[in-house]
Design a protein around this motif. Sequence first.
Motif, short mmCIF file in Angstrom:
data_model
loop_
_atom_site.label_atom_id
_atom_site.label_comp_id
_atom_site.label_asym_id
_atom_site.label_seq_id
_atom_site.Cartn_x
_atom_site.Cartn_y
_atom_site.Cartn_z
N UNK A 193 46.15 62.66 -12.41
CA UNK A 193 44.78 62.10 -12.27
C UNK A 193 44.28 61.46 -13.71
N UNK A 194 44.60 62.44 -14.87
CA UNK A 194 44.17 61.92 -16.31
C UNK A 194 45.19 60.54 -16.53
N UNK A 195 46.34 60.55 -15.92
CA UNK A 195 47.19 59.55 -16.32
C UNK A 195 46.61 58.25 -15.80
N UNK A 196 46.05 58.46 -14.40
CA UNK A 196 45.59 57.30 -13.76
C UNK A 196 44.31 56.70 -14.60
N UNK A 197 43.47 57.55 -15.24
CA UNK A 197 42.54 57.11 -15.82
C UNK A 197 42.74 56.34 -17.25
N UNK A 198 43.75 56.70 -17.69
CA UNK A 198 44.24 56.09 -19.12
C UNK A 198 45.50 55.54 -19.23
N UNK A 199 45.87 55.01 -17.85
CA UNK A 199 47.26 54.50 -17.89
C UNK A 199 47.63 53.57 -18.91
N UNK A 200 46.71 52.45 -19.10
CA UNK A 200 47.09 51.32 -20.08
C UNK A 200 47.26 51.78 -21.62
#
Length: 314
Positions: A193-200
Amino acid sequence: MIENTATRHHQNFLQVIHSYYQLTKPRIIPLLLMTTASSMWIASQGNVNPVLLLVTVCGGTFAAASAQTINCIYDRDIDDQMERTRHRPLVSGRVQPSHALIFAIALASLSFTLLAVFVNLLSALLTMSGIVFYVGVYTHLLKRHNPANIVIGGAAGGIPALVGWAAVTDTLSWAAWLLFAIVFLWTPPHFWALALMIRDEYAKVGVPMLPVVAGNVAATRQIWVYSWLLIPTTFLLSYPLQVTGAVYTCIALILGGFFIKKAWVLLHNPDDKQLARSLFLYSIFYMMLLCAAIVVDSLPLTHQLIISILDLIQ
């Protein structure tokens, strides 16, 4: 050059202490300690020795701080390129890597000594294995090289639960390993979920988090799968292991229902960062309340209250 920068940034001793404190990533540690404490409460059947609890928590704190500090040393090159990490003490030059390494070794040594002398050798060895696994397996081998980094790395997060059980009983039972499994299964939905937020940002520094290498749709599907693996597993503490009772079961059911709902909504909106943030924050709240439910359920007072209610009903 770094030493001069550090001297320029630190105007007094309190600022030096604050920089070293930041190296330990202090926001992460309390959640780890809650799993340790809740494990100790179950293992002691609600009668945990307060001195033993304090010493174990302190030992766990030093170990987690050591592991996080080494992680900061290892990742300082990519931390410099990510917005949320570029102000960390090593990146900004407030602390030198050599000083941070000495600090980490001192913390690990203090942790092992404290646990081995005042608790037991098993808890001390488990704690050291947590540091080795987090640094050697997750940070060095997996984080930058394998999209399964979080899945396998979740084992490091589950070790504090084993430490808590070992501190009380000097053994590891099925219940201890189940607590480990709960944290292990909770970790992927939480971090993806965190990775989805800061994927870029992860893509920018070449860290192969699942949303980066497989896309948001695949990541949310995996979150959905792991959510369904996690929630039923939490009930195994009540049956067949029977180490928790009705209070824990009811709270776990309610918390799990909200977790599944949030994962379901995110599954159908994989590009919505606000929904990803909502699940990420809820996953923290979920684990904290689940640990609290374990503690409350294990208290003798809770058992007496349930018996009294059942007597009134009958």
